[in-house]
Design a protein around this motif. Structure first.
Motif, mmCIF file in Angstrom:
data_model
loop_
_atom_site.group_PDB
_atom_site.id
_atom_site.type_symbol
_atom_site.label_atom_id
_atom_site.label_comp_id
_atom_site.label_asym_id
_atom_site.label_seq_id
_atom_site.Cartn_x
_atom_site.Cartn_y
_atom_site.Cartn_z
ATOM 1 N N TYR A 40 0.866 -1.185 0.000
ATOM 2 C CA TYR A 40 0.000 0.000 0.000
ATOM 3 C C TYR A 40 0.898 1.230 0.000
ATOM 4 C CZ TYR A 40 -3.298 3.470 1.756
ATOM 5 O OH TYR A 40 -4.070 4.585 1.917
ATOM 6 N N HIS A 41 0.650 2.149 -0.895
ATOM 7 C CA HIS A 41 1.499 3.328 -1.015
ATOM 8 C C HIS A 41 0.894 4.580 -0.383
ATOM 9 C CE1 HIS A 41 4.323 1.176 -3.457
ATOM 10 N NE2 HIS A 41 3.328 0.736 -4.215
ATOM 11 N N GLY A 42 -0.138 4.432 0.393
ATOM 12 C CA GLY A 42 -0.720 5.557 1.107
ATOM 13 C C GLY A 42 -1.772 6.292 0.308
ATOM 14 N N PRO A 43 -2.329 7.341 0.916
ATOM 15 C CA PRO A 43 -3.378 8.118 0.244
ATOM 16 C C PRO A 43 -2.777 8.970 -0.874
ATOM 17 C CG PRO A 43 -2.806 9.125 2.321
ATOM 18 C CD PRO A 43 -2.041 7.839 2.253
ATOM 19 N N PRO A 44 -3.632 9.491 -1.751
ATOM 20 C CA PRO A 44 -3.123 10.359 -2.810
ATOM 21 C C PRO A 44 -2.520 11.633 -2.221
ATOM 22 C CG PRO A 44 -5.518 10.276 -2.851
ATOM 23 C CD PRO A 44 -5.056 9.309 -1.823
ATOM 24 N N VAL B 184 -4.281 21.562 -2.451
ATOM 25 C CA VAL B 184 -5.276 22.539 -1.995
ATOM 26 C C VAL B 184 -6.654 22.161 -2.526
ATOM 27 C CG1 VAL B 184 -5.991 24.953 -2.112
ATOM 28 C CG2 VAL B 184 -3.589 24.381 -1.769
ATOM 29 N N SER B 185 -6.719 21.770 -3.782
ATOM 30 C CA SER B 185 -7.997 21.378 -4.368
ATOM 31 C C SER B 185 -8.599 20.184 -3.633
ATOM 32 C CB SER B 185 -7.792 21.030 -5.838
ATOM 33 O OG SER B 185 -8.966 20.491 -6.380
ATOM 34 N N ARG B 186 -7.786 19.190 -3.353
ATOM 35 C CA ARG B 186 -8.274 18.006 -2.652
ATOM 36 C C ARG B 186 -8.685 18.354 -1.218
ATOM 37 N NH1 ARG B 186 -4.524 14.190 -4.461
ATOM 38 N NH2 ARG B 186 -5.838 13.538 -6.157
ATOM 39 N N MET B 187 -7.949 19.257 -0.592
ATOM 40 C CA MET B 187 -8.286 19.671 0.777
ATOM 41 C C MET B 187 -9.661 20.331 0.834
ATOM 42 S SD MET B 187 -5.402 21.446 3.249
ATOM 43 C CE MET B 187 -4.981 22.578 2.018
ATOM 44 N N LEU B 188 -10.018 21.083 -0.195
ATOM 45 C CA LEU B 188 -11.271 21.830 -0.194
ATOM 46 C C LEU B 188 -12.458 21.030 -0.722
ATOM 47 C CD1 LEU B 188 -9.943 25.273 -1.451
ATOM 48 C CD2 LEU B 188 -10.525 24.632 0.880
ATOM 49 N N THR B 189 -12.213 19.967 -1.486
ATOM 50 C CA THR B 189 -13.321 19.283 -2.128
ATOM 51 C C THR B 189 -13.515 17.834 -1.696
ATOM 52 O OG1 THR B 189 -11.929 18.651 -4.012
ATOM 53 C CG2 THR B 189 -13.162 20.723 -4.190
ATOM 54 N N ASP B 190 -12.501 17.150 -1.239
ATOM 55 C CA ASP B 190 -12.638 15.740 -0.853
ATOM 56 C C ASP B 190 -13.112 15.623 0.578
ATOM 57 O OD1 ASP B 190 -12.099 14.414 -3.124
ATOM 58 O OD2 ASP B 190 -10.101 13.730 -2.565
#
Length: 60
Positions: free
Chosen positions: A7-11, A15-21
């Motif tokens: 397992y290589h961890g989360p993506p 900033v975009s992922r922080m605000l939308t995921d």
């Protein structure tokens, strides 16, 4: 051919992922709704008894 073996961890965090995921936590949502309902019921009960309940306390 190489096989993925670990397992290589989360993506990567961007900033975009922080605000939308976002993922909804059902237990936390249910607890928040239950606490809000209990607080609202307590405020209504206090007002019916004639207790002064400042609006600032409701907002806080």
């Amino acid at each position: 051919m190489t096989r993925p073996t670990a397992y290589h961890g989360p993506p990567e965090l961007t900033v975009s992922r922080m605000l939308t995921d976002r993922h909804l936590d059902a237990a936390l949502l249910a607890a928040g709704i239950a606490l809000t309902a209990a607080y609202t019921a307590a405020v209504i009960t206090a007002r019916r008894r004639g207790t002064q309940w400042p609006w600032r306390r409701n907002v806080a």
